[in-house]
Scaffold this motif. Sequence first.
Motif, short mmCIF file in Angstrom:
data_model
loop_
_atom_site.label_atom_id
_atom_site.label_comp_id
_atom_site.label_asym_id
_atom_site.label_seq_id
_atom_site.Cartn_x
_atom_site.Cartn_y
_atom_site.Cartn_z
N MET A 1 0.84 -1.20 0.00
CA MET A 1 0.00 0.00 0.00
C MET A 1 0.88 1.25 0.00
O MET A 1 0.62 2.22 -0.72
N GLY A 2 1.94 1.25 0.81
CA GLY A 2 2.83 2.40 0.89
C GLY A 2 3.53 2.67 -0.43
O GLY A 2 3.68 3.82 -0.85
N GLN A 3 3.95 1.60 -1.12
CA GLN A 3 4.60 1.77 -2.41
C GLN A 3 3.63 2.32 -3.45
O GLN A 3 3.98 3.19 -4.24
N ALA A 4 2.40 1.80 -3.43
CA ALA A 4 1.39 2.26 -4.39
C ALA A 4 1.07 3.74 -4.18
O ALA A 4 0.95 4.51 -5.13
N ARG A 5 0.92 4.14 -2.93
CA ARG A 5 0.65 5.56 -2.63
C ARG A 5 1.81 6.44 -3.08
O ARG A 5 1.60 7.55 -3.59
#
Length: 290
Positions: free
Chosen positions: A183-187
Amino acid sequence: MVNKKAKGLGRGIDAIFGDIDTEVRSDDTVQDLPITEIRANPYQPRQTFDDAALEDLARSIKETGVFQPIIVRKSVNGYELIAGERRTRASKLAGKTTIPAIVREFDEQAMMEVAVLENLQRENLTPIEEAQAYDMLIKKLNLTQAQVSQRLGKSRPYIANYLRLLSLPNQVKQLLSEGKLSMGQARTLLSLKDKRKILPMAKRTVDEGLTVRQLEKLIADINAGGKKPAKKPAHKQSPYLKASENQLVDHFGTKVSIAQTQKGKGHIEINFTDTEELNRILSLLDVNID
């Protein structure tokens, strides 16, 4: 068909939407319905199911049966599933021909609410499935982000950050759904100014196993045109300002900077990459632009 009375099995989704009748009551009549006559809920947000977990549940059902009845509604041809898709799938795997069920009357809106909310509360949806569930509640029920966050007991930034994932390229969404991207990478990928670079950077992130911090540095360099931004004079930030800055970053889901002069004056800078993100930030600030 065998009729029996259901035992009290606790509260369901009506703990969130009080007008949706999914609570199993002690006086409910449970019927053993043919599984072949039960169709899936068309509003089911979950697209993938854990095969290993279904096999485990199927083995349990073979040995002890289905303890909690599913909930269905009568349709023109058979029944439509309201709640209990995992139990239904596992029962099929277990070779069962019937499954205990409670028949209720539901309209289309209630069917959607139950399907979405049951999964949000009880299942480990992928980030994209969760984002699609929030999007469905907003669009189909005409709810605002604030209303969704209030009903689900989640913050507005939390809802907004998930909804932003829907703007990712389809191939990147797939990587996120498969757990290859966090999720952090996608954001972080969403902060790329040139949206055409999101997919190549996502693939590089997966191939090289980049951390969120490494990805942030790469994207900052790309957004700066390959030039390292000029270093600002070192300025010691007070613990209070730093803590405030961190809270604002969490709230807005983007980079926020707080600066204060020795005379006490200061400013807050909130970064955004495009009009869509600006509108999201304005919504969090309750600013409506006519």
